[in-house]
Scaffold this active site. Structure first.
Site, PDB file in Angstrom:
ATOM      1  CG  LEU A  46      -1.910  -1.144   1.352  1.00  0.00           C
ATOM      2  CD1 LEU A  46      -2.680  -1.024   2.666  1.00  0.00           C
ATOM      3  CD2 LEU A  46      -2.855  -1.192   0.173  1.00  0.00           C
ATOM      4  CG  ASP A  64      -1.572  -5.183  18.471  1.00  0.00           C
ATOM      5  OD1 ASP A  64      -1.411  -4.346  19.385  1.00  0.00           O
ATOM      6  OD2 ASP A  64      -0.623  -5.810  17.971  1.00  0.00           O
TER       7      ASP A  64
END
Length: 262
Positions: A81, A172
């Site tokens: 990305l 997380d």
């Protein structure tokens, strides 16, 4: 295994030499052209498949995540990305939509926080679910290093945690597991389960946390009740126990602070 070898095993074309990327403490991460290859020496069985399942789960709820090209016990091949501008309001909108979703019950497949294995569990009271699934395994692993704080941790969960309803969670969600892309924010490396959104909110307050711009936008979209705010230090205990496990007694001060604030 070398990153290029893993790409070849996945049946993908190797494009150029591997370029190391920041991968946190648990994995070695490389970019090879349009791909990201994740490896971890001595990774426990099921580690990479659990990450792939978590990414798929978040993607199914409309969260932007990297595409998974290949997963095995040896590693994981993801879409690279590219970096884009920070957009904290877009992130707030994405997370508010995720946290507003309601599932029929709390549930977690066997998975990991970092490389620490966590059991599967489904249904029941939220406080019991969270303690038995998330706190108790880490407490058992760190008890001898807690310098007497173990009973204080246990006592925190004798009082019920607030329950808004079962919601899908990243699990997380610190700054390192967020990437801003040209198409908007994306989430990485989840420890996915269905629980209470306070778990995600608590991690977003630790280790520098997310900026005020995020919190203003998130609260406008999905206000945080005072009872949930008060419970955030108890959820932070979960992450701080993991840090004691992985990195040692340097985190006992932060753990004591969270216990005292609960």
């Amino acid at each position: 295994m070398e990153p290029s070898a893993l790409l070849r095993r996945a049946g993908l074309e190797v494009q150029g030499p591997p370029l190391p990327l920041h991968g946190g403490e648990m994995a070695q991460v490389y970019r090879l052209g349009p791909y990201v290859v994740k490896l971890a020496r001595g990774a426990p069985p099921g580690f990479f498949p659990a990450e792939a399942r978590g990414l798929a789960a978040l993607g199914a709820y409309g969260v932007r995540v990297p595409r998974v090209y290949w997963v095995g016990e040896e590693g994981l091949v993801l879409e690279f990305l590219p970096e884009g501008p920070e957009d904290w309001e877009a992130l707030a909108g994405m997370l508010a939509r995720l946290h507003r979703r309601r599932e029929g019950a709390y549930r977690a497949e066997p998975g990991f926080l970092g490389t620490f294995p966590l059991p599967g569990r489904e249904g029941g009271d939220w406080t019991e679910f969270f303690f038995l699934r998330s706190i108790e395994p880490l407490l058992a692993a760190t008890w001898s290093r807690l310098e007497g704080l173990g009973p204080r941790v246990e006592a925190l969960f004798r009082t019920p945690l607030p329950a808004e309803g079962p919601s899908p969670l990243h699990g997380d969600l610190w700054r390192g597991n967020l990437r801003f892309t040209p198409e908007g924010p994306a989430l990485l490396d989840p420890s996915f389960f269905v629980g209470e959104r306070g778990v995600d909110l608590a991690m977003m307050r630790l280790f520098g946390g997310f900026p005020p711009a995020f919190w203003r936008a998130y609260r406008a979209l999905y206000p945080i009740p005072e009872a949930v705010e008060r419970a955030l230090p108890r959820y932070q205990v979960y992450y701080l126990l993991a840090h004691v496990h992985f990195f040692g007694s340097g985190y006992l001060g932060s753990l004591w602070k969270a216990i005292s604030a609960s």
